[in-house]
Structures are given as structure tokens and as C-alpha cells.
Write an enzyme that holds these catalytic residues in place. Structure first.
Site, PDB file in Angstrom:
ATOM      1  N   ASP A 158      13.253   4.430   3.242  1.00  0.00           N
ATOM      2  CA  ASP A 158      12.165   3.592   4.210  1.00  0.00           C
ATOM      3  C   ASP A 158      12.933   3.161   5.540  1.00  0.00           C
ATOM      4  O   ASP A 158      12.257   3.454   6.352  1.00  0.00           O
ATOM      5  CB  ASP A 158      11.537   2.527   3.262  1.00  0.00           C
ATOM      6  CG  ASP A 158      10.693   3.135   2.024  1.00  0.00           C
ATOM      7  OD1 ASP A 158      10.619   4.307   2.015  1.00  0.00           O
ATOM      8  OD2 ASP A 158      10.439   2.235   1.239  1.00  0.00           O
ATOM      9  N   LEU A 173       3.118   2.059   2.402  1.00  0.00           N
ATOM     10  CA  LEU A 173       3.386   2.578   3.735  1.00  0.00           C
ATOM     11  C   LEU A 173       4.750   1.553   4.326  1.00  0.00           C
ATOM     12  O   LEU A 173       4.854   1.601   5.393  1.00  0.00           O
ATOM     13  CB  LEU A 173       2.061   2.122   4.471  1.00  0.00           C
ATOM     14  CG  LEU A 173       0.904   2.774   4.139  1.00  0.00           C
ATOM     15  CD1 LEU A 173      -0.177   2.529   5.064  1.00  0.00           C
ATOM     16  CD2 LEU A 173       1.074   4.449   4.236  1.00  0.00           C
ATOM     17  N   SER A 174       5.421   0.824   3.408  1.00  0.00           N
ATOM     18  CA  SER A 174       6.614   0.727   3.703  1.00  0.00           C
ATOM     19  C   SER A 174       6.628  -0.586   4.747  1.00  0.00           C
ATOM     20  O   SER A 174       7.316  -0.815   5.800  1.00  0.00           O
ATOM     21  CB  SER A 174       7.644   1.560   4.463  1.00  0.00           C
ATOM     22  OG  SER A 174       9.003   1.168   4.105  1.00  0.00           O
ATOM     23  N   ALA A 191       0.736  -1.259   0.137  1.00  0.00           N
ATOM     24  CA  ALA A 191       0.155  -0.050  -0.214  1.00  0.00           C
ATOM     25  C   ALA A 191       0.808   1.248  -0.061  1.00  0.00           C
ATOM     26  O   ALA A 191       0.478   2.233   0.152  1.00  0.00           O
ATOM     27  CB  ALA A 191      -0.919   0.080   1.327  1.00  0.00           C
TER      28      ALA A 191
END
Ligand code: GLA
Length: 412
Positions: free
Chosen positions: A198, A151-152, A149
Site C-alpha cells: 500500500d 482503497l488504502s 473500503a
């Protein structure tokens, strides 16, 4: 091209947002899967959203991410022998091996991420007294961060694994060493050509702050964001594009091609981030049209990210929001990584009173939009996004508020 998955992974859909509850579930599941014995220790690592600096990390630019309190949870117990057991609440496949025979090739399974990290941590252990004293481990992975998504989730599992192994094996690593182990695992073992943002965003998170990370010099500082006045919302389109990795790699290659073509005209430049707008404009005809548009995004996004940082430092959240919304237009028009679902979320969000700015977060091609808003505006936002999005696409997006996260930690 777009695979729409209006339902997240069933285990994630069932996973509670509250960390306390997630921890209880993880403990209970650990007890079901592993032999009776001592209670496991629990560890958590967050996910992240990026507010500014889109597609800049692999171009050496500055980025401004912050951690969110959805992430990866690990239940870990030492064994008397030297066997490693990996299991997951999100995938039926389990993996086991002896510390003497750690697999040295990736298999394409989810376990590649923790396995890559384990190999890195063994190298660290080698430098600190050797690996002979290390115990085997049973690890149950889980969490409440949607996969794919933007969001890592991959940095979250890698940094979380590095942190947990460091604690269980008492290696005494610095936070930065864990971030670097996670990064090397993902690049070297899993084989993803990701930038550095990230793992840094996850590993160096501080509550109530954004991370300012200069990806050329690898320097950072924490910038305060007054969470009592401002909230960060994340709206998930639930669009997951199967070809996203290929499209991401293509953007990386186009940026590299642009830099190689422009570099002779600005010999001191070390990366695309350094290229001046005049140089790009003067030499534009030497570039493939797509590479020129990618470079144009990068050059302007670098400038926008500095403007956004200064706005935040001057307590001008509106200024930060404005740059976020400009960034989205550039991601849509020049970088070609948006999709109609993201555009509807961003366009609707910025028309909502109290919203300061919005843009896609992560690589794009689906996934989530990140929205900066004033406290008090939250109640209006989700219903508006819901209405506009459902009218167009026939299902509701998932909208949530976040107030940051303290980063990787052991849970009581
Ligand atoms: C993905 C990558 C990051 C970064 C973003 C775009 O999330 O993993 O390293 O390049 O895309 O900003």
C-alpha cells in the site's frame, strides 16, 4: 458479521471528487478551525486499487497496484512555537502536544497514523541537522477516500503526512524514504501487520501506469496502461466488516504456517511465493486444510500475476483482465475473502460487453471490486451493476471510474 453501511461517512459523502473543489473546502475549514494568520499549504496523497497479486505482498510475491485520484488532503501551517495540532474533517477528536513531548504510545484514535509518521520524520530530522530547528505545525486532515473500503486510506494518510512534514520541515527526503517512514509508522506504531504494497502504491504512483512491485526483492518498475483505451472502474459494495482485521491477520498466520511446514522440502525458498506447486502438492497432507488452500491460492496467484504482467507488456489488456477474473475465483474459493456482494459485482461486470476482467481489491471481506474495461463500455457498466446488485441486496453500489494519479504532491 457484516455491517452494511449504505451511507458513507457524512463528511466523505459531502466531499467533492474534484481535487480543486476539495482543496477549496479544506482551506475554508482550516480557516474556521485555526486562528487567523497565513494561508495553509495543501498536500494530497492518493488511495490505490490492486489489479493483480492478491494477498501476495506479505508472502513476498509480486503485486500490480495503481493509484486513484481519491485520497487524503492535508492543510498545513507552520507555527511560531513548537506545538503540533492535529485536526480532521472526518472525526471530531483533535490532538495537540509539544514537539518536546510527542506521545510515545498509540491511543487507538485516528491520530495514531499521523503520529506514528511524525515520530518517524523526527528520526529522519535527527539525522539531518537535528530537531531543534523544527517549527510546530497545525494540520487539518481530510479527503474523499472511503475508509475501510479496501482503497488504502491508511497508507494514503501515512504517506501524505510524511510528504507534508518533509516539505514543511525541508528535510529533503527521497520518495522511497517517505514510503518507508509510512510503512514503519503503520507497522511499528499503529501496530497493523500490513504488507508493503500500500505505501509503495501510493508513494511511487505514476499517472497512466500500474506499479509492478516485487515484494520479496523490493524492486519495482512502472508498467504503462493506455488510459485512452482502457478504464478502471471501482464498485463499492458499501459492506464494511468489523472483524476484517482479525480475519486478515488469520490469513497472514495461515500463510506463515504453510510456509514453515513446506520450507524443509524446498530449503532455498525464502517465502511462500517461492514454493513450487509440486512441493505443495507432494506435502499437502502435512498442512491444515485451510493453510493448504491459502498456499494453493498464493502459488497460483504468483503465476497469474506474471502472466498478467506479460499480457500487459504485450498490449494484451484482455489477458490481464482474464487473470483478474481468475484471481477473484481463487479469492472466493481458496482464500475465502469474498462476500456475496462482491461476487454479484464481479459476475455482473464480466458479463458486460467491453469489460475485460474484475476482482475484489484490497483484503476483501467487503469493500470494493476493481473492473478493467475498454473505453466506450463505461456507460453500460454502472446501470447494469446497479440493477443486478439492487435486485439482490436492496441498495445500489457506488461505481466510479479512475484514470490513475501522479502520487503525493503539493497543491497550488
Ligand atoms: C490489505 C493489506 C495489503 C495487502 C492486501 C491484500 O489491503 O493492507 O498489504 O495484503 O490487503 O492483497
Amino acid at each position: 458479521m457484516s455491517a452494511r453501511l449504505p451511507a458513507p461517512h457524512p463528511a466523505q459523502a459531502a466531499a467533492p471528487r474534484a481535487l480543486g473543489e476539495l482543496a477549496l473546502q479544506q482551506r475554508a475549514e482550516f480557516a474556521r478551525r485555526f486562528a487567523p494568520g497565513g494561508a495553509p499549504r495543501l498536500f494530497f496523497a492518493p488511495g490505490r486499487v490492486n489489479l493483480m497479486g492478491a494477498h501476495l505482498d506479505y508472502n513476498g510475491g509480486p503485486v500490480m497496484p495503481t493509484a486513484i485520484d481519491r485520497g487524503t488532503i492535508l492543510a498545513v501551517r507552520a507555527r511560531a512555537d513548537r506545538r503540533i495540532e492535529f485536526s480532521s474533517t472526518l472525526d471530531p477528536q483533535s490532538f495537540g502536544f509539544e514537539l518536546e513531548r510527542v506521545p510515545d504510545a498509540r491511543s487507538g484514535a485516528w491520530s495514531d497514523y499521523p503520529l506514528g509518521v511524525l515520530r518517524q520524520m523526527l528520526e529522519l530530522a535527527e539525522l539531518r541537522g537535528g530537531t531543534a530547528r523544527l517549527s510546530g505545525l497545525e494540520i487539518l486532515f481530510g479527503g474523499n477516500l472511503p475508509v475501510g473500503a479496501g482503497l488504502s486510506s491508511s497508507a494514503s494518510i501515512c504517506v501524505g503526512t510524511a510528504f507534508a512534514l518533509d516539505r514543511l520541515w525541508e528535510l529533503g527526503s527521497e520518495r522511497l524514504e517517505l514510503v518507508q517512514a509510512a510503512l514503519r509508522a503503520e507497522r511499528g506504531f499503529v501496530g497493523v501487520q500490513c504488507g508493503i504494497m500500500d505505501p509503495f502504491a501510493v508513494g511511487l504512483a505514476r499517472p497512466g501506469h500500474l506499479l509492478w512491485l516485487d515484494c520479496r526483492d523490493v524492486t519495482w518498475r512502472h508498467l504503462p496502461l493506455a488510459h485512452e483505451r482502457y478504464a478502471i472502474a471501482v464498485a463499492d459494495t458499501l459492506v464494511r466488516r468489523e472483524l476484517a482485521q482479525g480475519a486478515f491477520n488469520q490469513r497472514v498466520a495461515e500463510c506463515r504456517a504453510a510456509f514453515e511446514a513446506l520450507r524443509p522440502f524446498q530449503p532455498a525458498a525464502r517465502c511462500l511465493r517461492d514454493i513450487r506447486l509440486e512441493v505443495l502438492e507432494a506435502q499437502r497432507s502435512r498442512l491444515e486444510p485451510a493453510a493448504a488452500r491459502r498456499a494453493e491460492h498464493v502459488v497460483h496467484e504468483v503465476a497469474r500475476t506474471f502472466v498478467a504482467r506479460d499480457a500487459l507488456l504485450g498490449d494484451d489488456a484482455q489477458g490481464l483482465g482474464r487473470e483478474m477474473t481468475r484471481a477473484h475465483a481463487s479469492l472466493r474459493e481458496l482464500f475465502d475473502v469474498s462476500v456475496p456482494e462482491l461476487d454479484v459485482l464481479v459476475d455482473t461486470a464480466v458479463e458486460t460487453p467491453g469489460v475485460l476482467g474484475a476482482r475484489l481489491t484490497g483484503a476483501g471481506f467487503g469493500g470494493c471490486a476493481v473492473i478493467l474495461l475498454r473505453r466506450g463500455a463505461e456507460a453500460d457498466l454502472a446501470p447494469r451493476l446497479d440493477r443486478a446488485f439492487s435486485a439482490r441486496f436492496g441498495y445500489a453500489p457506488r461505481v466510479e471510474l479512475f484514470a490513475g494519479d501522479p502520487g503525493p504532491r503539493e497543491l497550488e
